[in-house]
Design a protein around this motif. Structure first.
Motif, PDB file in Angstrom:
ATOM      1  N   TRP A   1      39.768  39.259  43.070  1.00  7.71           N
ATOM      2  CA  TRP A   1      40.216  39.648  44.864  1.00  7.71           C
ATOM      3  C   TRP A   1      39.590  39.536  45.749  1.00  7.71           C
ATOM      4  O   TRP A   1      39.363  39.563  46.849  1.00  7.71           O
ATOM      5  CB  TRP A   1      40.556  40.997  45.076  1.00  7.71           C
ATOM      6  N   LYS A   2      39.114  38.006  45.705  1.00 10.82           N
ATOM      7  CA  LYS A   2      37.136  37.521  46.589  1.00 10.82           C
ATOM      8  C   LYS A   2      38.162  37.432  47.803  1.00 10.82           C
ATOM      9  O   LYS A   2      37.041  37.415  48.722  1.00 10.82           O
ATOM     10  CB  LYS A   2      36.209  36.745  45.616  1.00 10.82           C
ATOM     11  N   ASP A   3      39.000  36.383  47.417  1.00 13.30           N
ATOM     12  CA  ASP A   3      39.936  35.696  48.583  1.00 13.30           C
ATOM     13  C   ASP A   3      41.063  36.067  48.182  1.00 13.30           C
ATOM     14  O   ASP A   3      42.037  35.340  49.409  1.00 13.30           O
ATOM     15  CB  ASP A   3      39.343  34.019  48.708  1.00 13.30           C
ATOM     16  N   ALA A   4      41.861  36.736  48.087  1.00 15.11           N
ATOM     17  CA  ALA A   4      43.051  37.353  47.593  1.00 15.11           C
ATOM     18  C   ALA A   4      43.811  38.286  48.823  1.00 15.11           C
ATOM     19  O   ALA A   4      43.495  39.171  48.985  1.00 15.11           O
ATOM     20  CB  ALA A   4      43.730  37.612  46.097  1.00 15.11           C
TER      21      ALA A   4
ATOM     22  N   GLU B   1      48.213  36.629  44.204  1.00 15.83           N
ATOM     23  CA  GLU B   1      47.230  35.494  45.298  1.00 15.83           C
ATOM     24  C   GLU B   1      46.325  36.168  43.967  1.00 15.83           C
ATOM     25  O   GLU B   1      45.252  34.599  43.604  1.00 15.83           O
ATOM     26  CB  GLU B   1      46.883  35.282  46.263  1.00 15.83           C
ATOM     27  N   ALA B   2      45.770  37.278  43.592  1.00 19.37           N
ATOM     28  CA  ALA B   2      44.796  37.990  43.560  1.00 19.37           C
ATOM     29  C   ALA B   2      44.836  37.187  41.151  1.00 19.37           C
ATOM     30  O   ALA B   2      43.608  36.695  40.597  1.00 19.37           O
ATOM     31  CB  ALA B   2      44.616  38.929  43.246  1.00 19.37           C
ATOM     32  N   GLN B   3      46.208  37.177  40.560  1.00 19.58           N
ATOM     33  CA  GLN B   3      46.077  36.733  39.568  1.00 19.58           C
ATOM     34  C   GLN B   3      45.834  35.723  39.175  1.00 19.58           C
ATOM     35  O   GLN B   3      45.259  34.743  38.564  1.00 19.58           O
ATOM     36  CB  GLN B   3      46.881  37.227  39.052  1.00 19.58           C
ATOM     37  N   GLU B   4      46.306  34.687  39.826  1.00 14.99           N
ATOM     38  CA  GLU B   4      45.949  33.280  40.492  1.00 14.99           C
ATOM     39  C   GLU B   4      44.642  32.917  40.440  1.00 14.99           C
ATOM     40  O   GLU B   4      44.218  32.157  39.571  1.00 14.99           O
ATOM     41  CB  GLU B   4      46.707  32.613  40.818  1.00 14.99           C
ATOM     42  N   ALA B   5      44.395  33.612  41.644  1.00 16.16           N
ATOM     43  CA  ALA B   5      42.250  33.482  41.085  1.00 16.16           C
ATOM     44  C   ALA B   5      42.056  33.773  39.958  1.00 16.16           C
ATOM     45  O   ALA B   5      40.737  33.375  39.553  1.00 16.16           O
ATOM     46  CB  ALA B   5      41.826  34.255  42.072  1.00 16.16           C
TER      47      ALA B   5
END
Length: 385
Positions: free
Chosen positions: A143-146, A151-155
């Motif tokens: 979750w750094k930039d999500a 977005e969190a899983q793709e990151a």
């Protein structure tokens, strides 16, 4: 009979020794019995406190599943409970057999390997699709930039690809591949070929449909101990929790055997702060049969001298956000599944997601990513974040 229609005071004796003991104990965690704050414990039936004292989280969890108690914010109830380390102050005598069983027996043998797939992962692909992100990734997001779960899983998937330094044409082994989210992402964005191992028939069927899309990914319904091929890279994301302490060394030996000499191995696992403790009895019975969280030293002990540990990254606090996002999806989609599953299942699943979110929030459990090499990266490994 709906016990929740009665006054809470009908279900306990404030003068009983167990009530006084639990009330004083909970005060240390800023939790009140029958209080009006969202994280306070409200009793709906007799026996909850005695059951919790005698059987720990197994008794507490089963009585919650039965509707015998509630907390408006179950995640915050467990955050307060675990942040104050209250479970350390109780030694349920009825769990002695559970402790001895997990200490002395190998509950994760090859014969038992498929039990967790049948009990947990084979609930149905539609159920998990409704709860998880669009890629069906059943592990902690990054979750750094999500801004949201997708977005969190793709990151997270991209973080792993970068940590493994993937290049087009490489062959990657995914031990415990789930529904193939990592393999599909890595094949699509980094041009690699992937082989995934799973012990779930439902995941394998889902994988067959994924393979028809033309991506170079292969699903194998087999135990990790049966794999013999060699690969440029190996990844294991959220599977090590099912290996068991008596098999940690063998797991590392398999990874060493299957990794080329100049390869990299990324291990992503939940972990606990202290070794020697038993698996949670409620989680073991209802969610992940035969599962066990490793301590940090157990991972490094098993890796020695097979691997050089190039990097260790802890982002366990991100699992809190991931679990809360899964819970939101679960609640939103429950009307579609309530005819298929019981009210007891609903409460069981809420207890699972929210108690785990509270545990990660309290930093009672962690999430580690290890990057390992066979002989050490010449010139040093450059950390990715």
């Amino acid at each position: 009979m709906n016990t929740q229609t009665f006054s809470h005071t009908a279900f306990f004796d404030e003068t009983s020794s167990s009530h006084r003991f639990v009330a004083e104990l909970l005060e240390k965690a800023d939790i009140r019995l029958n209080g009006d704050r969202p994280w306070d414990l409200r009793l709906n039936a007799h026996g909850v406190l005695d059951d919790a004292l005698s059987r720990g989280n197994l008794g507490l969890g089963e009585s919650y599943m039965d509707g015998a108690w509630d907390a408006d914010e179950l995640d915050n109830f467990f955050y307060h409970l675990l942040r104050a380390r209250l479970p350390d102050q109780i030694n349920p005598q009825k769990l002695v057999f559970h402790h001895l069983r997990t200490r002395l027996l190998n509950l994760q043998t090859a014969k038992r390997a498929f039990q967790v797939g049948e009990a947990h992962y084979d609930l149905g692909n539609e159920f998990y699709a409704a709860m998880l992100d669009q890629r069906m990734t059943y592990t902690c997001g990054y979750w750094k930039d999500a801004k949201n779960l997708d977005e969190a899983q793709e990151a997270k998937l991209d973080l792993i690809c970068r940590k493994l330094e993937l290049k087009p044409g490489m062959r990657v082994l995914d031990i415990g591949c789930g529904w193939g989210s990592f393999m599909a992402y890595a094949a699509e964005h980094y041009g690699v070929e992937c082989v995934g191992l799973t012990i779930s028939k439902e995941q394998t069927e889902y994988g067959k449909r994924l393979m028809k899309s033309g991506l170079p990914v292969e699903f194998r319904l087999q135990d990790y101990r049966d794999e013999t091929e060699q690969f440029d890279r190996i990844v294991s994301i959220g599977m090590f929790e099912h290996v068991g302490r008596k098999n940690y060394r063998e797991f590392m030996e398999v990874a060493n055997r299957c990794l080329k000499d100049d390869g990299l191995f990324l291990l992503h696992t939940i972990g606990k702060n202290v070794r020697g403790t038993s698996p949670d009895p409620w989680i073991d019975k209802y969610i992940f049969p035969n599962g066990e969280l490793p301590a940090l030293g157990q991972v490094t002990d098993a890796a020695e001298p097979l691997f050089v540990i190039e990097d260790v990254h802890n982002f366990g606090a991100d699992y809190d956000k991931t679990l809360m996002a899964w819970h939101d999806n679960f609640e939103a989609n429950w009307p579609h599944f309530k005819e298929q599953f019981s009210e007891r299942f609903y409460r069981m699943w809420r207890y699972y997601l929210l108690s785990c979110a509270g545990a990660f929030r309290a930093r009672d459990i962690q999430l580690w990513q290890f990057v390992l090499s066979k002989k050490g990266v010449v010139g040093g490994y450059e950390r990715v974040s």
